[in-house]
Scaffold this motif. Structure first.
Motif, mmCIF file in Angstrom:
data_model
loop_
_atom_site.group_PDB
_atom_site.id
_atom_site.type_symbol
_atom_site.label_atom_id
_atom_site.label_comp_id
_atom_site.label_asym_id
_atom_site.label_seq_id
_atom_site.Cartn_x
_atom_site.Cartn_y
_atom_site.Cartn_z
ATOM 1 N N HIS A 164 0.817 -1.216 0.000
ATOM 2 C CA HIS A 164 0.000 0.000 0.000
ATOM 3 C C HIS A 164 0.846 1.260 0.000
ATOM 4 C CE1 HIS A 164 -3.400 -2.622 0.770
ATOM 5 N NE2 HIS A 164 -2.673 -3.208 1.691
ATOM 6 N N THR A 316 -7.498 15.726 4.250
ATOM 7 C CA THR A 316 -8.963 15.749 4.263
ATOM 8 C C THR A 316 -9.494 14.684 5.228
ATOM 9 O OG1 THR A 316 -8.733 16.220 1.912
ATOM 10 C CG2 THR A 316 -10.961 15.818 2.727
ATOM 11 N N PHE A 317 -8.864 13.536 5.158
ATOM 12 C CA PHE A 317 -9.281 12.432 6.035
ATOM 13 C C PHE A 317 -9.182 12.829 7.511
ATOM 14 C CE2 PHE A 317 -8.308 8.876 8.770
ATOM 15 C CZ PHE A 317 -9.256 7.940 8.417
ATOM 16 N N GLN A 455 0.816 5.673 6.621
ATOM 17 C CA GLN A 455 0.467 4.253 6.501
ATOM 18 C C GLN A 455 0.364 3.602 7.887
ATOM 19 O OE1 GLN A 455 -0.464 1.100 4.321
ATOM 20 N NE2 GLN A 455 0.856 2.411 3.126
ATOM 21 N N HIS A 458 -2.845 4.612 9.579
ATOM 22 C CA HIS A 458 -4.029 3.896 9.093
ATOM 23 C C HIS A 458 -4.055 2.459 9.607
ATOM 24 C CE1 HIS A 458 -6.051 6.840 6.772
ATOM 25 N NE2 HIS A 458 -5.091 7.005 5.864
ATOM 26 N N ARG A 459 -2.903 1.817 9.568
ATOM 27 C CA ARG A 459 -2.865 0.417 10.011
ATOM 28 C C ARG A 459 -3.202 0.313 11.497
ATOM 29 N NH1 ARG A 459 -1.413 -3.452 6.720
ATOM 30 N NH2 ARG A 459 -0.189 -2.969 4.861
ATOM 31 N N ARG A 461 -4.820 2.526 13.211
ATOM 32 C CA ARG A 461 -6.214 2.924 13.387
ATOM 33 C C ARG A 461 -7.148 1.746 13.119
ATOM 34 N NH1 ARG A 461 -9.886 4.101 9.660
ATOM 35 N NH2 ARG A 461 -8.364 4.154 7.980
ATOM 36 N N VAL A 462 -6.924 1.056 12.012
ATOM 37 C CA VAL A 462 -7.792 -0.060 11.663
ATOM 38 C C VAL A 462 -7.684 -1.141 12.740
ATOM 39 C CG1 VAL A 462 -8.153 -1.940 10.009
ATOM 40 C CG2 VAL A 462 -7.828 0.396 9.186
ATOM 41 N N MET B 363 -13.420 7.477 4.003
ATOM 42 C CA MET B 363 -12.566 8.317 3.155
ATOM 43 C C MET B 363 -11.221 7.638 2.917
ATOM 44 S SD MET B 363 -13.483 12.084 4.530
ATOM 45 C CE MET B 363 -12.841 12.844 3.044
ATOM 46 N N ASP B 364 -10.903 6.660 3.751
ATOM 47 C CA ASP B 364 -9.720 5.843 3.477
ATOM 48 C C ASP B 364 -10.194 4.516 2.917
ATOM 49 O OD1 ASP B 364 -7.076 4.794 3.524
ATOM 50 O OD2 ASP B 364 -7.596 3.734 5.369
ATOM 51 N N GLN B 366 -8.567 2.107 1.463
ATOM 52 C CA GLN B 366 -7.569 1.061 1.264
ATOM 53 C C GLN B 366 -8.167 -0.288 1.640
ATOM 54 O OE1 GLN B 366 -3.234 2.327 2.152
ATOM 55 N NE2 GLN B 366 -4.550 3.671 3.344
ATOM 56 N N TYR B 368 -7.375 -2.770 3.381
ATOM 57 C CA TYR B 368 -7.421 -3.269 4.764
ATOM 58 C C TYR B 368 -8.353 -2.453 5.657
ATOM 59 C CZ TYR B 368 -3.759 0.326 5.548
ATOM 60 O OH TYR B 368 -3.057 1.485 5.611
ATOM 61 N N LEU B 372 -13.531 -2.910 8.046
ATOM 62 C CA LEU B 372 -13.823 -2.214 9.306
ATOM 63 C C LEU B 372 -14.888 -1.145 9.103
ATOM 64 C CD1 LEU B 372 -13.043 -1.653 12.321
ATOM 65 C CD2 LEU B 372 -11.501 0.096 11.424
#
Lengths: 497, 497
Positions: A164, A316-317, A455, A458-459, A461-462, B363-364, B366, B368, B372
């Protein structure tokens, strides 16, 4: 099997069982097998002890026994394993000193609040002056080639190209921390009191004691050191009620969240600040602009247009996420408050009214009436208990979400600055001719670090939100099952005897 | 096998398929087996039809073919089975008339509200004049031997001595009623509208249509007729919104509760008013004082001191129950309101906030992150649904309790008058010399009826509250299980794909 190895760089022992070794020194390693990042062996002075693995390299291999220390790394040296980063903060002791540099506790002026201290020691704080973050962070200085410091192999942070996009090379020794046993301590013959927390890292399972101000110091050091890495804020301070149970429990959980965000970050978890003594850490040169010297980018440079659009998208996110988690946090806090007060009251009122009904019915003590009277009274009690369940529930399944949102609120507050550094570099490069390849190379490094950090965000966060939502739902399910069981218990009281 | 039988008393056919028979008439019964309380046979005029069983008695038995009609029963004749009491109200038709007496609907002056009507037809209403209930009810008249009417065997109500004191002899043919299909009807070429309810008694399973005013008429007749029996109030009237769905649904349930209280009362369920045509019923002589003529007490008279203390205890009980069910009713209505508004709102707000979080996360996009995002959005929907569950729940498990409490509130309002009749009789007897044995005998009858009614109240109360609390808890359990299932469903969305 014993092996000969040459020491790559100095290591100063900080705890019993460790040995100090010097660069180029020859040592004997008893086995190549590491024990949580440490190797056992002895040095030329015949001392038998363990030392962190990368400090020496087996002389039996084909790689050169020593590596030159450069200002710009040119190899993709494997990062030092985690344990190197930990001994001091997580595994060493802040209290049992081995030398003046190491006596953290005495270094602190206890008359000054910890934050002020942290700020006064931070040479490059954020939002402290009128210059742009790009300038303050050292991003500009690095881009213009003004960064200059000794960078050792073990200081290098690799950015690799993943599925990614750019990402931090994963920490091969991930670990977590638990924080328990908050205890009230006194010093100056009881004149001063403070809370001490027991911190236990998963890899040693040995507890050490830390105070809030130690975390605060570490926070300030990390912020100062890493311009494009989001260091989450510490759980908030509180002037009064510092020794109250609720506050201590909340702070303990907050510190644990914070620690685990630190330890799960591939760069932060390996930071020297964890390892060095307080004064050494404060003399560390690899801060701000010089941090970028430690970044090892992937072989192929990024497309800057692509970087720009990704960073813009992330901006923006974060803006949207920041707005929306405020909504969620307000809502769930209000929901928790409603459960603790309103819902509880409603169920208890119903419970009391059933008990009142049973009391009236108890005036008729005929045999066929008694069973019902008891069952109704029990139902009343069950409802009162359900009221307690409601009041108790938010701390199990709403508070953790709220804690997570707080952590992320802190992260999101960091990103405008991080994005500014990246944007500053990009603007600067656009103004410069293509032939300034050094400038482009350095802009690529900043971009790689920024995208790797995005990155990572995001990882994490998820992962965090998945875990926390699962936890929340599991807790809610248990909660409603507990209520159901209570009601079933009440229902059985109505079975005819 | 056909049997000869002699008719015990007159029966006037009121529906197709029934035959009218006269006292002493000889008839042929095709089988002794009853079909829901009716026998098939033919009379001397060769008509082939069915007639209620007790109207005739098989001439092959040893019992006398006829019984004299007396003003004071001296035997413990078995009560007429239920079906006799039902045909008119529950099983016959109020609309398809067979004669002027039977055309109920035309008898009503639709320009007058139904209550006013009912009151004007009730010769002895309660609380209508300044005389004591003892006088108004006819209790005094009976006690003084002034009651005088023809009492037939089938009119007799037995009080038997049970384990817990005097009680009404149980109804050998218990039945229940369902009330469904409220439909709007019109008459006078659409000038007038009214609601018609479909009433289905369990023993015939044949639906008949009844209007609220018919129930109202029946209520007034029963109140007038039975001085010491608690006739529950009809569900309250409402001037406006008579055709609104909520009101109709509530009234339907209220009427069903009422009907089932009527049908489960051994005396009320057998009352002639159910059977007779409207005008005949209003000419019925066995009302007020004369009702006591139909009471057949146990062989051994009661100890009046004991009666006095039991009635006193019951008075205290009803006072307390009356006070406490107000508390319960207020509380559960408030609880229901909170669930329908507050609880629903809270869960929906949480649901919306999760959806808002998912919107930010979307908004993300991706790979992975997508799973979620969807899971959080689904969790939001689940919470909104749970909010709906909360709003929908009170009508399943709180409204029925509230309905029950309303019925009992009506009962409790009846008891002061019932107790007054008993106390009036007791006071009168205390003033009289022992040798007035008729007076004592009559006081015993009033006492037996009162205690039997109190016993019936307690038994019904224990039965009703047990059933209703069980129903409530079962519904609550299903409710929380439904929530749990919804949350489990949401939880599974977080499973990694």
């Amino acid at each position: 099997m014993a092996l000969k190895a040459r020491v790559l760089y100095d290591f100063h022992s900080e705890n019993p069982g460790e040995i100090s070794v010097r660069e180029n020194e020859l040592v004997t390693v008893f086995s190549e097998e590491e024990l949580e990042g440490w190797l056992e062996g002895k040095n030329s002075r015949g001392r038998l002890a363990s030392s962190p693995r990368p400090t020496w390299r087996s002389s039996g291999t084909t790689s050169p026994p020593t590596r030159p220390i450069t200002t710009r790394p040119i190899t993709t040296a494997s990062p030092r394993p985690n344990p190197l980063a930990i001994p001091h903060f997580c595994g060493g002791s802040f209290h049992t000193s081995q030398g003046s540099d190491d006596d953290w506790d005495d270094d602190w002026d206890d008359t000054l609040p910890a934050t002020q201290q942290a700020k006064s020691t931070a040479t490059v704080g954020r939002n402290l002056n009128r210059f742009s973050t790009f300038v303050k962070s050292g991003g500009e200085a690095f881009l213009l080639g003004e960064a200059n410091a000794l960078v050792r192999d073990g200081d290098m942070m690799c950015v690799v190209m993943g599925k990614h996009g750019p990402e931090w090379q994963e920490d091969p020794y991930p670990f977590t921390c638990t924080i328990d046993d908050p205890t009230k301590q006194t010093k100056f013959k009881g004149m001063k009191s403070y809370m001490s927390y027991g911190l236990t890292p998963s890899h040693t399972n040995v507890q050490v004691n830390r105070r809030y101000k130690h975390f605060d110091w570490l926070y300030a050091r990390l912020v100062e050191r890493f311009p494009v890495i989001s260091v989450p804020h510490l759980p908030e301070k509180q002037a009064t009620g510092r020794f109250e149970e609720d506050f201590i429990s909340k702070r303990r959980k907050g510190l644990m969240w914070w620690m685990n965000h630190m330890t799960s970050h591939p760069v932060l978890a390996r930071c020297d600040s964890w390892k060095l003594g307080k004064r050494k850490a404060e003399r560390d040169e690899l801060v701000g602009a010089n941090f970028f010297l430690t970044i090892n980018p992937p072989d192929v440079p990024l497309d800057l247009q692509d970087v720009e659009s990704k960073v813009e998208g992330f901006k923006t996110f974060t803006k949207r996420m920041d707005e929306n988690i405020i909504v969620v946090n307000t809502t769930i806090n209000e929901f928790g408050r409603k459960q603790m007060i309103g819902f509880k009251k409603e169920y208890q009122k119903v419970g009391q009214s059933f008990k009142v009904l049973a009391q009236a019915f108890e005036m008729d003590q005929q045999a066929y009436s008694v069973g019902l009277n008891k069952a109704i009274a029990y139902t009343g009690e069950a409802y009162e208990t359900i009221g307690e369940y409601f009041a108790d529930q938010p701390r199990h399944d709403l508070d953790p979400i709220s804690d997570l949102l707080d952590i992320y609120k802190g992260h999101l507050a960091n990103y405008p600055d991080i994005i500014d550094v990246q944007k500053g570099a990009l603007t600067k490069v656009k103004d410069c001719p293509q032939q300034e390849s050094d400038l482009h190379e350095r802009c690529n490094i900043i971009s790689c670090a920024t995208l790797a950090e995005i990155q990572h965000f995001h990882r994490t966060r998820v992962r965090d939100f998945r875990l926390q939502m699962q936890h929340h739902l599991q807790q809610q399910i248990s909660f409603f099952q507990k209520i159901t069981a209570k009601l079933e218990d009440a229902l059985h009281r109505y079975d005819e005897q």
